[in-house]
Motif scaffolding. Sequence first.
Motif, PDB file in Angstrom:
ATOM      1  N   LEU A 237      -7.818  -8.804  31.450  1.00  0.00           N
ATOM      2  CA  LEU A 237      -7.193 -10.126  31.504  1.00  0.00           C
ATOM      3  C   LEU A 237      -5.949 -10.168  30.623  1.00  0.00           C
ATOM      4  CD1 LEU A 237     -10.281 -12.555  31.215  1.00  0.00           C
ATOM      5  CD2 LEU A 237      -8.811 -12.259  33.213  1.00  0.00           C
ATOM      6  N   THR A 313     -12.009 -15.234  26.414  1.00  0.00           N
ATOM      7  CA  THR A 313     -12.311 -14.989  27.829  1.00  0.00           C
ATOM      8  C   THR A 313     -12.530 -16.307  28.554  1.00  0.00           C
ATOM      9  OG1 THR A 313     -13.458 -13.004  27.070  1.00  0.00           O
ATOM     10  CG2 THR A 313     -13.785 -13.631  29.364  1.00  0.00           C
ATOM     11  N   GLU A 317     -10.066 -17.853  31.533  1.00  0.00           N
ATOM     12  CA  GLU A 317     -10.645 -18.103  32.848  1.00  0.00           C
ATOM     13  C   GLU A 317     -10.582 -19.578  33.236  1.00  0.00           C
ATOM     14  OE1 GLU A 317     -14.528 -15.998  33.086  1.00  0.00           O
ATOM     15  OE2 GLU A 317     -13.207 -14.809  34.381  1.00  0.00           O
TER      16      GLU A 317
END
Lengths: 571, 85
Positions: A237, A313, A317
């Motif tokens: 990511l 994370t 997201e």
Amino acid sequence: MHSLVVEGIGVQNWTYILVGITFTIYIGIAIWSRAGSTKEFYVAGGGVSPLANGMATAADWMSAASFISMAGIISFKGYDGAVYLMGWTGGYVLLALLLAPYLRKFGKFTVPDFIGDRYYSNTARLVGVICALIVSFTYVAGQMRGVGLVFSRFLEVDINTGVIIGMIIVLFYAVLGGMKGITYTQVAQYCVLIFAFMVPAIFISIQMTGNPIPQLGFGGQLADGSGTYLLDKLDGLSTDLGFAEYTEGSKSMIDVFAITLALMVGTAGLPHVIVRFFTVKRVKDARKSAGIALLLIVILYTTAPAVAVFARTNMIETVSNQPYANVPEWFKKWETTGLITFTDKNGDGLIQYVADTNKNELVVDNDIMVLANPEIAQLPDWVIALVAAGALAAALSTAAGLLLVISASVSHDLIKKMINPKISEKGELIAARLSAVVAVCVAGYFGINPPGFVAATVALAFGLAAASFFPAIILGIFYKKMNKEGAIAGMVIGILSMLFYMTKFKFGWFGGGTEADWWFGISPEGFGTIAMLLNFIVSIVIMKFTPDPPMEVQEIVENIRIPSGAGEATH
Amino acid sequence: MANKEKAKAYWKENIRYVLILMFIWFIVSFGAGILFKDALNAFKMGGFKVGFWFAQQGSMYVFVILIFVYVRLMNKLDKKYGYDA
């Protein structure tokens, strides 16, 4: 969270309840443990058990920065965040092996006390007092600000009202109880803050990885059954958005090395940490309580990098490339506090969160990662409220420890040892309480009107402690021949070089300069390492050209190396 | 005089412990976590690259163990020299 507690009493009420209960406990302890003598006021009577002292040290040490900011900083810096993790824990090894046992044997009340007596000089003592005051005031201002921020965000009172409520609480138990009151409130505060930090971390670890232990969870696979490791996913990511790989970081190796060492040595030189080891009964208790303190600190410090990974994370997201119109409620809520800002630069209505500052549209404050984490992960209301109580415990416990150092420096080192040695026990106790009151007011003033340089000066506090106290104490214990001329010159040069480098690169004094001009590529945060080395070198060179310390001082040094017969702390 | 000799011997043993433990302190943090991080990152433990793990987890566990080992060693040493009173 709406689905979880449909008819719940709400975050706000939960926060009032939990903060109310914890504050009542702190005040209760303060009344129960009033200090009746200077010895109780400065070192809690000297009979604190190693376990209680370990817990108190852990709470004393873990400030608003550890609780609120650290995980957030790590989540934005990735690997580089290790400087704080190793730096703020490794110092305890230095404390346990090199400082605490000997300072306890020496048996005094304050750090400047040791400096003044070991170097048989009131000039040395004065330099020590000045360093202790600068370091402690810098720190305490940040803590009061943290108290104000937590109040304003969770209870929606004005920041200034929050600071004043915090001042009154601290005033109550620091002035009334002195070190004795502080010690036992810190024990309670440790329990509150560690519970408050761990509960959301465990919840989120189970959500994301299925593992209830965050320390293992963040090295595990995702709970979605894909078989992908969480860290691999985050590395992916990060690089997709143009950031460095999370597990690689972007600072130079020499700078990471220098910052880590400066923080370790600074930790070991901080007066409010050192003074905690004066409160135990025997030398062996000092060693043991350093171990217990570090164990209790490491529980939080090994969880923080896991929280950092979960939060980052989750955040990427939830918001990256999502339409702004659809963002969750917490996003809007924290936007109003100014801690999240979104500017739709390309006007497409989507949130672009990328490394390229020209294209990046989202700015997120470090502190969000811990404070908003439970909301981002949709945890129940009481968990969100718990974080507020924990953050307050962390800020108040550190503030109280620092205030005590300030008041002891004034009433004991300045008044009793330098200005009026004939002051009575009762008079000194009154002086100690009065200086604590003044210190709280000054700290509160800085909390309400924070000087713009607070962030810069926290790093300065570590650098200063590393550059001044650490070498003077180490040489005082391990080098019998170290004399006052060497120690004073070393401390002065150490502090001045640190101040010079900080002001040059942080405030642009002395011609200023940019990253390209850093000496050896070392940042101001890491310069404490260089300043400390300078202090050592100057001390030893000057010592070679000046007279040896008197025989009785050399005998004192031999005596502190032997653990038996550590009497009670004396004036 | 005997007392002085005893104190000297005690101090020498203490310094030896300190040096050994400080060496380990340096190796796990500055060594494994910083200087040799890139080399260690070639290996993985579960999802952790080993260098990264030492920097953000392993070094801290070792720090705790080091202090408790020192506590034990010194308690024994104090007893041996009769300084545990």
